[in-house]
Design a protein around this motif. Structure first.
Motif, PDB file in Angstrom:
ATOM      1  N   ALA A 107       0.830  -1.203   0.000  1.00  0.00           N
ATOM      2  CA  ALA A 107       0.000   0.000   0.000  1.00  0.00           C
ATOM      3  C   ALA A 107       0.869   1.261   0.000  1.00  0.00           C
ATOM      4  N   GLU A 108       1.991   1.209   0.729  1.00  0.00           N
ATOM      5  CA  GLU A 108       2.876   2.365   0.805  1.00  0.00           C
ATOM      6  C   GLU A 108       3.626   2.606  -0.503  1.00  0.00           C
ATOM      7  N   ASP A 109       3.739   1.580  -1.361  1.00  0.00           N
ATOM      8  CA  ASP A 109       4.505   1.697  -2.612  1.00  0.00           C
ATOM      9  C   ASP A 109       3.667   2.171  -3.796  1.00  0.00           C
ATOM     10  N   LEU A 110       2.359   2.269  -3.641  1.00  0.00           N
ATOM     11  CA  LEU A 110       1.496   2.500  -4.806  1.00  0.00           C
ATOM     12  C   LEU A 110       1.814   3.811  -5.524  1.00  0.00           C
ATOM     13  N   ASP A 111       2.273   4.814  -4.788  1.00  0.00           N
ATOM     14  CA  ASP A 111       2.576   6.108  -5.415  1.00  0.00           C
ATOM     15  C   ASP A 111       4.007   6.206  -5.925  1.00  0.00           C
ATOM     16  N   SER A 112       4.750   5.105  -5.865  1.00  0.00           N
ATOM     17  CA  SER A 112       6.159   5.156  -6.243  1.00  0.00           C
ATOM     18  C   SER A 112       6.386   4.930  -7.735  1.00  0.00           C
ATOM     19  N   ILE A 113       5.341   4.587  -8.491  1.00  0.00           N
ATOM     20  CA  ILE A 113       5.484   4.336  -9.923  1.00  0.00           C
ATOM     21  C   ILE A 113       4.527   5.225 -10.696  1.00  0.00           C
ATOM     22  N   ASP A 114       4.761   5.328 -11.991  1.00  0.00           N
ATOM     23  CA  ASP A 114       3.957   6.188 -12.865  1.00  0.00           C
ATOM     24  C   ASP A 114       2.821   5.368 -13.487  1.00  0.00           C
ATOM     25  N   TRP A 115       1.654   5.429 -12.871  1.00  0.00           N
ATOM     26  CA  TRP A 115       0.501   4.666 -13.352  1.00  0.00           C
ATOM     27  C   TRP A 115      -0.132   5.340 -14.569  1.00  0.00           C
ATOM     28  N   LEU A 116      -0.699   4.536 -15.457  1.00  0.00           N
ATOM     29  CA  LEU A 116      -1.513   5.078 -16.540  1.00  0.00           C
ATOM     30  C   LEU A 116      -2.766   5.704 -15.938  1.00  0.00           C
ATOM     31  N   GLU A 117      -3.268   6.756 -16.570  1.00  0.00           N
ATOM     32  CA  GLU A 117      -4.391   7.506 -16.007  1.00  0.00           C
ATOM     33  C   GLU A 117      -5.632   6.651 -15.716  1.00  0.00           C
ATOM     34  N   PRO A 118      -6.043   5.728 -16.598  1.00  0.00           N
ATOM     35  CA  PRO A 118      -7.257   4.966 -16.302  1.00  0.00           C
ATOM     36  C   PRO A 118      -7.151   4.099 -15.042  1.00  0.00           C
ATOM     37  N   ASP A 119      -5.933   3.720 -14.641  1.00  0.00           N
ATOM     38  CA  ASP A 119      -5.757   2.868 -13.458  1.00  0.00           C
ATOM     39  C   ASP A 119      -5.774   3.666 -12.157  1.00  0.00           C
ATOM     40  N   ARG A 120      -5.494   4.957 -12.219  1.00  0.00           N
ATOM     41  CA  ARG A 120      -5.352   5.763 -11.004  1.00  0.00           C
ATOM     42  C   ARG A 120      -6.615   5.806 -10.131  1.00  0.00           C
ATOM     43  N   PRO A 121      -7.825   5.854 -10.710  1.00  0.00           N
ATOM     44  CA  PRO A 121      -9.010   5.913  -9.851  1.00  0.00           C
ATOM     45  C   PRO A 121      -9.169   4.708  -8.918  1.00  0.00           C
ATOM     46  N   PHE A 122      -8.482   3.610  -9.207  1.00  0.00           N
ATOM     47  CA  PHE A 122      -8.629   2.407  -8.381  1.00  0.00           C
ATOM     48  C   PHE A 122      -7.593   2.331  -7.251  1.00  0.00           C
ATOM     49  N   LEU A 123      -6.669   3.274  -7.188  1.00  0.00           N
ATOM     50  CA  LEU A 123      -5.584   3.188  -6.221  1.00  0.00           C
ATOM     51  C   LEU A 123      -6.066   3.353  -4.783  1.00  0.00           C
ATOM     52  N   ASP A 124      -7.020   4.274  -4.564  1.00  0.00           N
ATOM     53  CA  ASP A 124      -7.516   4.457  -3.199  1.00  0.00           C
ATOM     54  C   ASP A 124      -8.203   3.199  -2.687  1.00  0.00           C
ATOM     55  N   ALA A 125      -8.991   2.563  -3.555  1.00  0.00           N
ATOM     56  CA  ALA A 125      -9.639   1.308  -3.155  1.00  0.00           C
ATOM     57  C   ALA A 125      -8.591   0.236  -2.887  1.00  0.00           C
TER      58      ALA A 125
END
Length: 235
Positions: A107-125
């Motif tokens: 969970a702590e690593d999720l912001d460490s990479i460059d996600w494609l925009e469509p995948d970003r809305p699912f990161l909080d969940a």
């Protein structure tokens, strides 16, 4: 006007449920080097779950079991929409075939990479799915999925964390016999009431302390010292 075509993505969880797999794209050029939850398009006549199993087999060479669909969706241009599900590997080992790299992220690593925009809305969940309660956790086992999810909802309404997952015991062949577990930081008494309501049971680790065993008595000194209180003087 035709409705947008569905694209599915898999949030593949590690065996302990504390990491998720991310894959790095190699194409098209505008997406190369960026990261995504693996998956692909749903073909005509195919269910999203079947498409996800097929796509992961093609992309990563492993078999997954879809656990639960995540809420929400994201647009991919004007012609496609992305939906995502949590899943776990049940056979094989994920190895990149169409991507050039994969990573297991906490969970702590999720912001460490460059996600494609469509995948970003699912990161909080995903942070909620991967989150580990600060205190000790207990597991309640339920025979029915609806009972497990009902118990988890009640725990979350009361302010506790709750994670639902499919139990899989070694040696069982019939998926219908696999129960569901709810992991929570709620007190034992709270979870016990819920599992009793649905004829489930508490999964207590073998090394957990047994509260029914009385503690060893404390050995008192044979000749305790008397302490004179200053305010009493010599009287």
């Amino acid at each position: 006007m035709n409705s947008p075509k569905t694209v599915v993505a898999a949030a593949i969880l590690s065996a302990d449920g504390k990491q998720v797999l991310a894959a790095r794209r190699t194409s098209p050029p505008e997406a190369a080097g960026r990261w995504e939850l693996p998956g692909g398009k749903v073909e005509e006549g195919e269910t999203p779950e079947a498409a996800l199993v097929r796509e992961i087999g093609e992309e990563l060479g492993c078999l997954i079991e879809v656990l639960d669909w995540m809420q929400g969706e994201a647009s991919i241009g004007e012609s496609h929409r992305l939906v995502a599900a949590t899943a776990r590997v049940v056979a094989g080992e994920p190895r990149p075939r169409e991507h050039d790299q994969i990573l297991w992220l906490t969970a702590e690593d999720l912001d460490s990479i460059d996600w494609l925009e469509p995948d970003r809305p699912f990161l909080d969940a995903l942070r909620h799915v991967l989150g580990v309660p600060e205190g000790p956790t207990l597991r309640g086992i339920f025979f029915e999925e609806e009972h497990a999810r009902s118990a988890a909802s009640r725990l979350e309404r009361e302010g506790w964390t709750a994670r639902v997952s499919r139990e899989r015991y070694q040696g069982e062949d019939d998926d219908e016999d696999h129960p569901w577990s709810v992991e929570t930081d709620a007190p034992e008494m709270v979870l016990e009431l819920l599992v009793d309501e649905h004829d489930g049971w508490l999964d207590i680790p073998e090394d957990a302390p047994d509260d029914s065993i009385a503690p060893e008595p404390v050995e008192l000194p044979d000749n305790p010292k008397r302490i004179k209180r200053p305010d009493l003087g010599n009287s």
